[in-house]
Design a protein around this motif. Structure first.
Motif, short mmCIF file in Angstrom:
data_model
loop_
_atom_site.label_atom_id
_atom_site.label_comp_id
_atom_site.label_asym_id
_atom_site.label_seq_id
_atom_site.Cartn_x
_atom_site.Cartn_y
_atom_site.Cartn_z
N GLN A 54 0.88 -1.17 0.00
CA GLN A 54 0.00 0.00 0.00
C GLN A 54 0.92 1.23 0.00
O GLN A 54 2.03 1.16 0.53
CB GLN A 54 -0.88 0.01 1.25
CG GLN A 54 -1.84 -1.16 1.33
CD GLN A 54 -2.85 -1.14 0.20
OE1 GLN A 54 -3.38 -0.09 -0.15
NE2 GLN A 54 -3.12 -2.30 -0.37
N PRO A 55 0.50 2.36 -0.57
CA PRO A 55 1.38 3.55 -0.62
C PRO A 55 1.92 3.97 0.75
O PRO A 55 3.07 4.39 0.85
CB PRO A 55 0.47 4.63 -1.20
CG PRO A 55 -0.53 3.88 -2.02
CD PRO A 55 -0.76 2.58 -1.28
N GLN A 56 1.15 3.81 1.81
CA GLN A 56 1.62 4.22 3.13
C GLN A 56 2.71 3.29 3.69
O GLN A 56 3.36 3.62 4.66
CB GLN A 56 0.45 4.34 4.12
CG GLN A 56 -0.29 3.06 4.40
CD GLN A 56 -1.45 2.81 3.45
OE1 GLN A 56 -1.52 3.39 2.37
NE2 GLN A 56 -2.37 1.94 3.84
N GLU A 57 2.92 2.15 3.06
CA GLU A 57 3.95 1.21 3.52
C GLU A 57 5.32 1.50 2.90
O GLU A 57 6.32 0.89 3.29
CB GLU A 57 3.54 -0.22 3.19
CG GLU A 57 2.30 -0.69 3.91
CD GLU A 57 1.86 -2.06 3.46
OE1 GLU A 57 1.95 -2.98 4.29
OE2 GLU A 57 1.46 -2.22 2.29
N CYS A 58 5.38 2.42 1.96
CA CYS A 58 6.65 2.71 1.25
C CYS A 58 7.70 3.30 2.19
O CYS A 58 8.87 2.94 2.09
CB CYS A 58 6.41 3.66 0.08
SG CYS A 58 5.53 2.88 -1.29
N GLY A 59 7.31 4.20 3.07
CA GLY A 59 8.28 4.86 3.95
C GLY A 59 9.11 3.89 4.77
O GLY A 59 10.34 3.92 4.71
N CYS A 83 8.80 3.28 -5.21
CA CYS A 83 7.79 2.51 -4.48
C CYS A 83 6.40 3.04 -4.79
O CYS A 83 5.46 2.25 -4.96
CB CYS A 83 8.07 2.56 -2.99
SG CYS A 83 6.91 1.58 -2.01
N ALA A 84 6.26 4.35 -4.88
CA ALA A 84 4.94 4.93 -5.18
C ALA A 84 4.45 4.48 -6.55
O ALA A 84 3.26 4.26 -6.75
CB ALA A 84 5.01 6.45 -5.12
N LYS A 85 5.38 4.32 -7.50
CA LYS A 85 4.99 3.88 -8.84
C LYS A 85 4.77 2.37 -8.89
O LYS A 85 3.80 1.90 -9.47
CB LYS A 85 6.07 4.27 -9.85
CG LYS A 85 5.75 3.80 -11.25
CD LYS A 85 6.83 4.14 -12.24
CE LYS A 85 6.47 3.59 -13.61
NZ LYS A 85 7.53 3.72 -14.57
N CYS A 86 5.69 1.61 -8.30
CA CYS A 86 5.69 0.15 -8.45
C CYS A 86 4.97 -0.59 -7.33
O CYS A 86 4.62 -1.75 -7.49
CB CYS A 86 7.13 -0.36 -8.50
SG CYS A 86 8.12 0.37 -9.82
N LEU A 87 4.78 0.08 -6.18
CA LEU A 87 4.17 -0.52 -5.00
C LEU A 87 4.90 -1.78 -4.55
O LEU A 87 4.29 -2.78 -4.17
CB LEU A 87 2.68 -0.79 -5.21
CG LEU A 87 1.83 0.47 -5.39
CD1 LEU A 87 0.38 0.11 -5.66
CD2 LEU A 87 1.93 1.38 -4.17
N GLN A 98 15.32 -8.41 -8.78
CA GLN A 98 14.55 -9.34 -9.60
C GLN A 98 13.17 -9.61 -9.01
O GLN A 98 12.26 -10.02 -9.72
CB GLN A 98 15.32 -10.66 -9.79
CG GLN A 98 15.44 -11.52 -8.56
CD GLN A 98 16.62 -11.16 -7.67
OE1 GLN A 98 17.25 -10.12 -7.82
NE2 GLN A 98 16.93 -12.05 -6.73
N PHE A 99 12.99 -9.34 -7.72
CA PHE A 99 11.69 -9.54 -7.09
C PHE A 99 10.67 -8.50 -7.53
O PHE A 99 9.48 -8.70 -7.41
CB PHE A 99 11.81 -9.50 -5.56
CG PHE A 99 12.51 -10.69 -4.99
CD1 PHE A 99 11.87 -11.92 -4.92
CD2 PHE A 99 13.81 -10.59 -4.53
CE1 PHE A 99 12.51 -13.02 -4.39
CE2 PHE A 99 14.45 -11.69 -3.99
CZ PHE A 99 13.81 -12.91 -3.93
N CYS A 100 11.14 -7.37 -8.01
CA CYS A 100 10.25 -6.27 -8.39
C CYS A 100 10.67 -5.74 -9.77
O CYS A 100 11.44 -4.78 -9.86
CB CYS A 100 10.33 -5.17 -7.33
SG CYS A 100 9.19 -3.82 -7.61
N PRO A 101 10.18 -6.34 -10.85
CA PRO A 101 10.61 -5.95 -12.19
C PRO A 101 10.39 -4.46 -12.50
O PRO A 101 11.24 -3.83 -13.13
CB PRO A 101 9.76 -6.82 -13.12
CG PRO A 101 9.36 -7.98 -12.29
CD PRO A 101 9.25 -7.46 -10.88
#
Length: 116
Positions: A54-59, A83-87, A98-101
């Protein structure tokens, strides 16, 4: 007024360029870290695949990701933008992209990595 704005833009570009050079140098001169063991805890795995945050989890995730760098402010800025773009944020403090293309493949105009 216009001169002040131009100076700010130039300074921002210089800071970003310095960050990219340092990251590129670190990538070239250091060995990739050993893969981190993945626990069976489902919470450990959440957030490392695209769209799983979720966006609030990026920080908090970016704080962990950038905890080992000496360039915390630029790392946090770009990590949170990615993170805001890819979540998602890759696990660990380095590598594992590799976990987050989306995070891995988002490049700068010059073709370098945008996400730390």
């Amino acid at each position: 007024m216009a001169m002040e704005r131009t100076l700010r833009i130039v300074m921002l570009c210089l800071v970003m360029l310095h960050f990219l050079i340092v990251e590129n140098h670190a990538t070239i001169t250091t060995e990739a870290p050993a893969p981190q063991p993945q626990g069976s805890n489902n919470q450990t795995m959440s957030g490392i695949t695209e769209g799983s945050l979720q966006p609030q989890e990026c920080g908090p995730r970016c704080s962990t990701r950038c905890s080992n760098t000496q360039y915390k402010k630029p790392c946090l800025f770009f990590c949170q933008k990615c993170c805001a773009k890819c979540l998602c944020v890759p696990p660990g403090t380095y590598g594992n992209k590799q976990f987050c293309p989306c995070y891995n493949n988002w490049k700068t105009k010059r073709g370098g990595p945008k996400c730390p």
